[in-house]
Enzyme design. Structure first.
Site, short mmCIF file in Angstrom:
data_model
loop_
_atom_site.label_atom_id
_atom_site.label_comp_id
_atom_site.label_asym_id
_atom_site.label_seq_id
_atom_site.Cartn_x
_atom_site.Cartn_y
_atom_site.Cartn_z
N ASN A 124 -6.81 0.49 0.40
CA ASN A 124 -6.10 0.84 -0.83
C ASN A 124 -6.59 0.02 -2.03
O ASN A 124 -5.93 -0.05 -3.07
CB ASN A 124 -4.59 0.62 -0.65
CG ASN A 124 -3.75 1.79 -1.13
OD1 ASN A 124 -2.54 1.80 -0.98
ND2 ASN A 124 -4.37 2.78 -1.72
N THR A 154 0.83 -1.20 0.00
CA THR A 154 0.00 0.00 0.00
C THR A 154 0.86 1.25 0.00
O THR A 154 2.08 1.18 0.17
CB THR A 154 -0.92 0.05 1.24
OG1 THR A 154 -0.12 0.38 2.39
CG2 THR A 154 -1.63 -1.26 1.48
N CYS A 155 0.20 2.41 -0.15
CA CYS A 155 0.90 3.68 -0.24
C CYS A 155 1.23 4.28 1.11
O CYS A 155 1.79 5.37 1.19
CB CYS A 155 0.05 4.66 -1.02
SG CYS A 155 0.60 4.78 -2.71
N ASP A 156 0.84 3.62 2.20
CA ASP A 156 0.99 4.22 3.52
C ASP A 156 2.35 3.89 4.14
O ASP A 156 2.83 2.76 4.02
CB ASP A 156 -0.13 3.67 4.42
CG ASP A 156 -0.15 4.37 5.75
OD1 ASP A 156 0.66 5.30 5.96
OD2 ASP A 156 -0.96 3.98 6.60
N GLY A 157 2.96 4.88 4.80
CA GLY A 157 4.24 4.67 5.46
C GLY A 157 4.15 3.72 6.64
O GLY A 157 5.12 3.03 6.98
#
Ligand code: PLP
Length: 377
Positions: free
Chosen positions: A365, A326-329
């Site tokens: 996501n 996913t794009c999350d840190g």
């Protein structure tokens, strides 16, 4: 399961995939029963609610601990589908509703099944009396959770000093308290928690009896630890302590049940993911895989659990980072994995990922949860 078999299943089904081995579930159940022969098993469904697991454990002889109406119906419907001779009529033999806080609609819906439900406060007692008068009650006690990985004592459990009053009040309201229960916290590696909890429960049951209120069932909850690493002492050692306390504190006629979740399913599953990206950042290799902490690896966040990743490939190990898709840190699986040099499309796997992992996977996501494959059903 061997790495070779896992690899071939992942090749056949694609990734991400979670493989659940039902032989291991049956082995864990047998081990629990062997070491704690006086204790009936109520599998805590929230650890992994796959219907196949419910069927396997039901056939092995287990009952179930549920904590929501959908979980209750899931177990109830699964049991109903099995041949009649395998079914028991009396619901308490098979299901305990162990969430001390229940919305009124849930109680209203549950009442027709005459369930066994837990409570730990007066407001809940009033609700049960009004909306589920046919329920049997289990009083949940607050007990030490020292050192357990997942702490529960600040959320649930009545103070032991209030316990006998809460039992009295239930009987005075026309209800019946069948059981006293506790939960020492999940992944409880501090065996003293069980010893203290058993002593607290025994004192409450003794005092209730002195006031003429006989408690028939002792529910020792969940928390039985899984050997995620070498530091967890063997289950047999914990069982010896529990058996000794039970023998010393409770009469032979006391019915005893436990609600293991993690213990039965954690070691039964492995997850396989595929390397979909690779970069070097600050001199360190970073791999990106097609699973995430929002999916199979959700236990990293919700269960405070770290799963080691392994490669099928051999080669000198190097420290690397592994991130989810996913794009999350926040979606960081590990900053300190040891893996051989991997290429895009190589597969990696993680063992002991059967509890509180798939169970809390989301669709974040737009990525669906991993496919689940059951073997040795
Ligand atoms: C979650 C839960 C369990 C299962 O706990 P484990 O640590 O997985 O064994 C048992 N009882 C209750 C009431 C629970 O909430």
């Amino acid at each position: 399961m061997t790495a070779r078999r896992l690899h071939s299943i992942a090749r056949r089904h694609g990734t991400p995939v979670v493989v659940i081995d039902h032989d291991i579930i049956r082995r864990n159940y047998a081990s629990f029963r062997k070491h704690l022969p006086r204790v009936q098993v109520y599998y805590a469904v929230k650890a992994n609610p796959a219907p196949e697991i419910i069927s396997t454990l039901y056939k092995a002889g287990a009952s179930f601990d549920v904590a929501s109406l959908p979980e209750f119906m899931l177990v109830y419907e699964n049991i109903k589908r099995l041949p009649a001779r395998q079914r028991q009529e009396f619901i308490w033999d098979k299901i305990v509703y162990a969430n001390p806080i229940k919305p009124r609609e849930t109680l209203q819906e549950l009442d027709q099944y005459k369930p066994l439900v837990t409570y730990d406060n007066r407001a809940e007692l009033a609700k049960i009396r009004r909306f589920a008068p046919h329920a049997g009650l289990a009083l949940r006690l607050r007990v030490p959770n020292t050192g357990s990985i997942v702490e529960l004592s600040s959320k649930f459990g009545c103070d032991p000093g209030e316990a006998v009053d809460l039992i009295e009040e239930a009987f005075e309201a026309g209800l019946t308290v069948e059981a006293v229960s506790f939960h020492v916290g999940s992944q409880c590696t501090n065996f003293e928690n069980f010893v203290q909890a058993l002593n607290i429960a025994a004192a409450v049951i003794r005092e209730a009896a002195s006031r003429g209120r006989q408690i028939k069932i002792l529910d020792i909850g969940g928390g039985f630890p899984v050997p995620y690493d070498r530091h967890v002492r063997p289950f047999s050692a914990l069982a010896r302590r529990i058996n000794a306390e039970i023998g010393r504190l409770f009469p032979a006629g006391m019915q005893i049940l436990a609600e293991p979740g993690r213990f039965l399913v954690a070691t039964a599953a492995a997850a396989v993911a595929r390397v979909i990206g690779k970069a070097v950042r600050d001199g360190k290799t970073c791999y990106y895989i097609d699973d995430s902490v929002y999916h199979t690896f959700s236990g990293i966040i919700f269960d405070h659990c770290q799963y080691r990743l392994k490669a099928f490939k051999k080669g000198p190990l190097e420290i690397c980072s592994v991130f989810g898709q996913t794009c999350d840190g926040l979606d960081t699986i590990s900053h300190s994995e040891q893996l051989p040099g991997l290429e895009i499309e190589d597969l990696v796997y993680s063992e002991n990922i059967g509890a509180y992992a798939s169970a809390s996977a989301t669709w974040f996501n737009g990525f669906p949860p991993a496919k689940v494959v059951h073997v040795n059903l």
